[in-house]
Enzyme design. Structure first.
Site, PDB file in Angstrom:
ATOM      1  N   HIS A  51      18.004 -52.874  34.779  1.00  0.00           N
ATOM      2  CA  HIS A  51      17.866 -54.308  35.040  1.00  0.00           C
ATOM      3  C   HIS A  51      18.385 -54.689  36.419  1.00  0.00           C
ATOM      4  O   HIS A  51      19.234 -54.012  37.003  1.00  0.00           O
ATOM      5  CB  HIS A  51      18.600 -55.128  33.973  1.00  0.00           C
ATOM      6  CG  HIS A  51      20.090 -54.976  33.997  1.00  0.00           C
ATOM      7  ND1 HIS A  51      20.898 -55.632  34.903  1.00  0.00           N
ATOM      8  CD2 HIS A  51      20.923 -54.233  33.233  1.00  0.00           C
ATOM      9  CE1 HIS A  51      22.158 -55.307  34.695  1.00  0.00           C
ATOM     10  NE2 HIS A  51      22.209 -54.454  33.685  1.00  0.00           N
ATOM     11  N   GLU A  88      23.647 -51.813  26.893  1.00  0.00           N
ATOM     12  CA  GLU A  88      24.630 -51.213  27.786  1.00  0.00           C
ATOM     13  C   GLU A  88      25.790 -50.642  26.974  1.00  0.00           C
ATOM     14  O   GLU A  88      26.011 -51.014  25.815  1.00  0.00           O
ATOM     15  CB  GLU A  88      25.133 -52.289  28.768  1.00  0.00           C
ATOM     16  CG  GLU A  88      26.195 -51.855  29.761  1.00  0.00           C
ATOM     17  CD  GLU A  88      25.776 -50.690  30.631  1.00  0.00           C
ATOM     18  OE1 GLU A  88      25.607 -49.572  30.085  1.00  0.00           O
ATOM     19  OE2 GLU A  88      25.651 -50.877  31.853  1.00  0.00           O
TER      20      GLU A  88
END
EC number: 5.4.2.11
Length: 211
Positions: free
Chosen positions: A10, A88
């Site tokens: 990202h 994450e």
């Protein structure tokens, strides 16, 4: 040769900019992060790939990155699967803390160990090995079968969840993956053999700015 797997980290998030441990917290992209995602999408559009399916995490910064990329490649309505298995690494008690403040509280050496060791988690959080222990099975059961079926699959996720995948795909050692940094918004294009090994890898952009 079988299908194609594209991995993208990202774009920069608000908390990346503020030097905060983010993990499973859910800030959105900064203006720079939007630019990075758009640049990654433009690179994929120029590359000429059309995807069959996309995967992303349960976190908005990865989902926003994916949306921007799909707009750039002209596939805004592509089937998209969201799963927290691709989230994450969970930084536990460090989540939301400024990295300098964490060093002041626990000491620079201890924080470095938590950030950069392979198998030592921060309090209440995950190590890189722990992250891989949820990412890799998801890849094997959900993503890889579609690639081996000849599909072109896009995954927009996070630095550590993607490092867990790249570690196995690129056959990196523990030391190798700890030294690996992935630039935000830069697509990595893997073509896989029918036995799931990597036939080729192409990076569509500059990894030198990775952090």
């Amino acid at each position: 040769m079988s299908g194609t797997l594209v991995l993208v980290r990202h774009g920069q998030s608000d908390w990346n900019l503020k030097n905060l441990f983010t993990g499973w917290k859910d800030p959105d992209l900064t203006e720079l992060g939007i630019q990075e995602a758009n640049a990654g999408g433009a690179a994929l559009a120029e590359y000429g790939i059309k995807f069959d399916v996309a995967y992303t995490s349960a976190l908005v910064r990865a989902q926003h990155t994916l949306k921007l990329i799909l707009d750039k490649v002209g596939q805004p309505d592509l089937q998209t699967i969201r799963d927290q298995a691709l989230n994450e690494r969970d930084y536990g008690d460090l989540s939301g803390l400024n990295k300098d403040d964490a060093r002041a509280k626990w000491g620079e050496e201890q924080v470095h160990v938590w950030r950069r060791s392979y198998d030592v988690p921060p309090p209440g959080g995950e190590s890189l090995r722990d992250t891989g222990a949820r990412v890799w099975p998801y890849y094997l059961t959900e993503i890889l079968p579609r690639v081996l079926h000849g599909e072109k699959v896009l995954v927009a996720a996070h630095g550590n969840s993607l490092r867990s995948l790249v570690m196995v795909l690129d056959k990196l050692t523990k030391e190798g993956v700890l030294a690996l940094n992935l630039a935000t918004g830069v697509p990595m294009v893997y073509k896989l053999h029918a036995d799931s090994t990597v036939a080729s890898k192409e990076v569509l952009g500059d990894m030198s700015g990775a952090h």
